[in-house]
Enzyme design. Structure first.
Site, PDB file in Angstrom:
ATOM      1  N   ASN A  12       3.024  -4.964 -10.441  1.00 13.65           N
ATOM      2  CA  ASN A  12       3.949  -3.622 -10.735  1.00 13.65           C
ATOM      3  C   ASN A  12       4.316  -3.798 -12.179  1.00 13.65           C
ATOM      4  O   ASN A  12       5.729  -3.605 -12.215  1.00 13.65           O
ATOM      5  CB  ASN A  12       5.032  -3.959  -9.812  1.00 13.65           C
ATOM      6  CG  ASN A  12       5.996  -2.606  -9.798  1.00 13.65           C
ATOM      7  OD1 ASN A  12       7.028  -2.689  -9.713  1.00 13.65           O
ATOM      8  ND2 ASN A  12       5.374  -1.419 -10.261  1.00 13.65           N
ATOM      9  N   SER A  16       0.448   0.587 -11.797  1.00  9.42           N
ATOM     10  CA  SER A  16       1.440   1.324 -10.912  1.00  9.42           C
ATOM     11  C   SER A  16       2.434   1.957 -11.590  1.00  9.42           C
ATOM     12  O   SER A  16       3.031   2.946 -11.027  1.00  9.42           O
ATOM     13  CB  SER A  16       1.820   0.287  -9.813  1.00  9.42           C
ATOM     14  OG  SER A  16       2.758  -0.945 -10.176  1.00  9.42           O
TER      15      SER A  16
END
Length: 157
Positions: A12, A16
């Site tokens: 992340n 993403s």
């Protein structure tokens, strides 16, 4: 009704986050921003509460996207709250399917399955690259995939 999308990669911090920002922009440009919620998360816990990788932020800025979310790890509740959970590669999908509770409402999908040629459907992690090229490629792939996903959803409604 609000539709909810969660973009997921390993940490992340790269893919993403870029996909989240691109999807938000895609929805805004289609005049649908108020009908959708978009977030991102990581499978691993390494980047909880950390900003996105500077090269990801630079790539987003270069394309006029702002981003200020902080890293988080996917939680079981996400599988109940989100309609669509997108992984960036097959390992992400494998982990997401393993983590998903049996009563999950979320559809687990590979982002690259939308609009990208079969040999380009994996959004490769650029974290260990020595330059920004992989981040730019992840951005370009996300633009194509997000637009194709939205078109497919609107066509099937």
């Amino acid at each position: 009704m609000v539709n909810k999308i969660l973009m997921v990669c390993l940490g992340n911090t790269c893919r993403s986050t870029i996909a989240e920002a691109v999807m938000l922009e895609t929805l805004k440009n289609a005049g649908l921003g108020q009908n959708w919620q978009v977030d991102s998360a990581g499978i691993a816990d390494w980047n909880i509460d950390c900003p996105a990788e500077p090269r990801a932020l630079n790539t987003m800025k270069k394309h006029g996207l702002s981003y200020s979310n902080r890293g988080r790890q996917i939680q079981e509740i996400d599988f109940h709250q989100f309609d669509y959970i997108f992984g960036m590669d097959e390992n992400n999908i494998k982990h997401l399917k393993r983590l998903a509770p049996s009563n999950s409402k979320a559809q687990i999908l590979l982002l690259g399955d939308f609009g990208l040629p079969k040999n380009e459907r994996i959004i490769v992690d650029p974290y260990f690259d020595h330059d920004d090229a992989g981040f730019e490629k992840a951005y370009q792939q996300s633009v194509i995939a997000c637009e194709a996903f939205l078109k497919s959803v609107l066509t099937n409604k």
